[in-house]
Design an enzyme around this catalytic site. Sequence first.
Site, PDB file in Angstrom:
ATOM      1  N   TYR A 114       0.802  -1.231   0.000  1.00  9.88           N
ATOM      2  CA  TYR A 114       0.000   0.000   0.000  1.00  9.88           C
ATOM      3  C   TYR A 114       0.833   1.280   0.000  1.00  9.88           C
ATOM      4  O   TYR A 114       0.498   2.236  -0.717  1.00  9.88           O
ATOM      5  CB  TYR A 114      -1.008  -0.028   1.156  1.00  9.88           C
ATOM      6  CG  TYR A 114      -2.181  -0.926   0.852  1.00  9.88           C
ATOM      7  CD1 TYR A 114      -3.290  -0.445   0.168  1.00  9.88           C
ATOM      8  CD2 TYR A 114      -2.158  -2.277   1.212  1.00  9.88           C
ATOM      9  CE1 TYR A 114      -4.349  -1.283  -0.137  1.00  9.88           C
ATOM     10  CE2 TYR A 114      -3.210  -3.117   0.911  1.00  9.88           C
ATOM     11  CZ  TYR A 114      -4.310  -2.619   0.234  1.00  9.88           C
ATOM     12  OH  TYR A 114      -5.367  -3.436  -0.080  1.00  9.88           O
ATOM     13  N   GLU A 156      -8.499  -7.130   4.772  1.00 12.24           N
ATOM     14  CA  GLU A 156      -7.735  -8.234   4.222  1.00 12.24           C
ATOM     15  C   GLU A 156      -7.000  -9.015   5.303  1.00 12.24           C
ATOM     16  O   GLU A 156      -6.790 -10.228   5.160  1.00 12.24           O
ATOM     17  CB  GLU A 156      -6.781  -7.699   3.150  1.00 12.24           C
ATOM     18  CG  GLU A 156      -7.549  -7.245   1.909  1.00 12.24           C
ATOM     19  CD  GLU A 156      -6.826  -6.187   1.082  1.00 12.24           C
ATOM     20  OE1 GLU A 156      -5.586  -6.045   1.237  1.00 12.24           O
ATOM     21  OE2 GLU A 156      -7.501  -5.496   0.293  1.00 12.24           O
ATOM     22  N   GLN A 226      -6.865 -15.886 -12.272  1.00 18.78           N
ATOM     23  CA  GLN A 226      -7.958 -16.383 -11.439  1.00 18.78           C
ATOM     24  C   GLN A 226      -8.937 -17.175 -12.298  1.00 18.78           C
ATOM     25  O   GLN A 226      -9.348 -16.717 -13.370  1.00 18.78           O
ATOM     26  CB  GLN A 226      -8.657 -15.202 -10.751  1.00 18.78           C
ATOM     27  CG  GLN A 226      -7.722 -14.516  -9.761  1.00 18.78           C
ATOM     28  CD  GLN A 226      -8.226 -13.192  -9.254  1.00 18.78           C
ATOM     29  OE1 GLN A 226      -8.946 -12.481  -9.936  1.00 18.78           O
ATOM     30  NE2 GLN A 226      -7.839 -12.842  -8.035  1.00 18.78           N
ATOM     31  N   GLY A 296     -20.444 -18.612 -22.926  1.00 15.65           N
ATOM     32  CA  GLY A 296     -19.093 -19.094 -23.162  1.00 15.65           C
ATOM     33  C   GLY A 296     -18.506 -19.798 -21.957  1.00 15.65           C
ATOM     34  O   GLY A 296     -19.166 -20.600 -21.286  1.00 15.65           O
ATOM     35  N   VAL A 297     -17.258 -19.468 -21.634  1.00 13.13           N
ATOM     36  CA  VAL A 297     -16.582 -20.104 -20.498  1.00 13.13           C
ATOM     37  C   VAL A 297     -17.119 -19.585 -19.166  1.00 13.13           C
ATOM     38  O   VAL A 297     -16.737 -20.095 -18.098  1.00 13.13           O
ATOM     39  CB  VAL A 297     -15.052 -19.898 -20.609  1.00 13.13           C
ATOM     40  CG1 VAL A 297     -14.656 -18.465 -20.219  1.00 13.13           C
ATOM     41  CG2 VAL A 297     -14.287 -20.937 -19.788  1.00 13.13           C
ATOM     42  N   GLY A 298     -18.039 -18.636 -19.213  1.00 10.99           N
ATOM     43  CA  GLY A 298     -18.686 -18.159 -17.995  1.00 10.99           C
ATOM     44  C   GLY A 298     -19.525 -19.223 -17.312  1.00 10.99           C
ATOM     45  O   GLY A 298     -20.039 -18.996 -16.208  1.00 10.99           O
ATOM     46  N   THR A 300     -18.381 -21.869 -16.009  1.00 10.04           N
ATOM     47  CA  THR A 300     -17.615 -22.612 -15.000  1.00 10.04           C
ATOM     48  C   THR A 300     -18.185 -22.449 -13.586  1.00 10.04           C
ATOM     49  O   THR A 300     -18.358 -23.451 -12.890  1.00 10.04           O
ATOM     50  CB  THR A 300     -16.116 -22.256 -15.053  1.00 10.04           C
ATOM     51  OG1 THR A 300     -15.959 -20.841 -15.017  1.00 10.04           O
ATOM     52  CG2 THR A 300     -15.488 -22.795 -16.323  1.00 10.04           C
ATOM     53  N   PRO A 301     -18.495 -21.230 -13.113  1.00 10.89           N
ATOM     54  CA  PRO A 301     -19.079 -21.151 -11.771  1.00 10.89           C
ATOM     55  C   PRO A 301     -20.497 -21.696 -11.705  1.00 10.89           C
ATOM     56  O   PRO A 301     -20.907 -22.238 -10.675  1.00 10.89           O
ATOM     57  CB  PRO A 301     -19.032 -19.653 -11.441  1.00 10.89           C
ATOM     58  CG  PRO A 301     -19.014 -18.971 -12.764  1.00 10.89           C
ATOM     59  CD  PRO A 301     -18.244 -19.887 -13.664  1.00 10.89           C
ATOM     60  N   PHE A 418     -14.985 -11.019 -14.327  1.00  9.84           N
ATOM     61  CA  PHE A 418     -13.542 -11.206 -14.244  1.00  9.84           C
ATOM     62  C   PHE A 418     -12.821 -10.137 -15.040  1.00  9.84           C
ATOM     63  O   PHE A 418     -12.229 -10.386 -16.081  1.00  9.84           O
ATOM     64  CB  PHE A 418     -13.141 -12.604 -14.725  1.00  9.84           C
ATOM     65  CG  PHE A 418     -13.234 -13.616 -13.634  1.00  9.84           C
ATOM     66  CD1 PHE A 418     -12.284 -13.657 -12.636  1.00  9.84           C
ATOM     67  CD2 PHE A 418     -14.295 -14.510 -13.580  1.00  9.84           C
ATOM     68  CE1 PHE A 418     -12.371 -14.592 -11.605  1.00  9.84           C
ATOM     69  CE2 PHE A 418     -14.388 -15.438 -12.562  1.00  9.84           C
ATOM     70  CZ  PHE A 418     -13.429 -15.476 -11.575  1.00  9.84           C
TER      71      PHE A 418
END
Length: 429
Positions: A114, A156, A226, A296-298, A300-301, A418
């Site tokens: 930071y 965090e 990710q 598409g590849v969306g 996966t979740p 993403f």
Amino acid sequence: MNNFLKQKNEWREVLKIVKQLDPKKLEIVKSTLPILKEHGETITKHFYQRMFKSHPELLNIFNQTHQKTGHQPKALADAVYAAAANIEDMSKIMPALERIGEKHRSLQIKPEHYPIVDENLLGAIKEILGGGATEEVLDAWADAYEIISDVFIRMESNMYKTTEAQPGGWGGFRDFIIDKKVDESEIITSFYLKPKDGQDIARFIPGQYITIKAEIPGQINTHLRQYSLSDRPGVDYYRISVKREDEKENDIPAGIVSSFLHHQMKAGDILPMTAPAGDFYLNTESPLPVVLLSGGVGLTPTISMLNALIAEQPEKEVYFIHAARNSRVHAFKEHVEGLAKENKQVKSIFVYDHPSEEDRKSGVIAKEGYVTLEWLQEILPTKEADYYFCGPEPFMRVVNRALKQWGVPSDRIHYEFFGSFGDLAANVE
């Protein structure tokens, strides 16, 4: 689930102990917000150039493709503006703060990063705005950034502690072995990952993702990416399903990491990764039907969510709607069709925008073209459901607007975007 929700409550407690900005400095920050909005992307582009020059080691963290496309500078500009605009009560943007905090934890952003951002962001403001960035203005923004960074550092810190303390949890990167690779379509491949140490792995909530570290021969820097987990929790492996990103127009090269995974990584190879993260996840406590929409590849979740619902809530009514170009690039098609045949409460609905003649003859397509509000109203018996969606940005925009126009309450609309990790989800509004 309980650990994750406990963590979210702790984040909200953070905002109660954050110090307030001096009233005079607050007025300066507010008065200069329009300038920041106007020059934000120019400032953040210069900021990244400045920071990477003085701290090249940070190239191991940041996605350089997002730098080239401009996604990362825009995302940071949006994030800084939103945080500063709400600095008196950042609880108003809590979902965005949580999303960014999750990304930071997954990427291993630490407190020591930071001050580096502080120095280079203020330097970029001064160098871009010139005489407009007086010492008084810079001093006010320095204090504002200190408050904003304090929020993230505290949030965090809770995330790191909770992640490591959970059963099967860990800190930093942990080595996983590729147990097997499975082709799901012409462009999507699944990787089944098991821990090298043979110990337990952390349970996750369907919809969450992991970060992998790719150490690619010939590349100076490591690359972090990710990927959503594409199978249900409760098994002894994690699965990611990766689309091979080929070279595109506008000088956008083939995906460095996706190409590496597809062409060079094989069973037995090692992938370091961080523990599951993400604020896009299935609410298993809702009594409503679930509508899973993907492009598409969306998917996966949403595949993870579907598999989990069938295993853990077999009576839940589920509509699985997937949009793809055609069957050649449609991953998990047979898997979803099989689940729908075996489970009466599951409806599988496919939309192709470029179907082959074989696709048309097969009868697998519910619609040729694209998802629209009118079509959703035709195929869904009611709008009273929980909606989860993920896919390319244009798809996300269409679905989000359609659901809002239909009057679906915002607390039933959930999505994963993403983009770069500073994204405030403005991309899909």
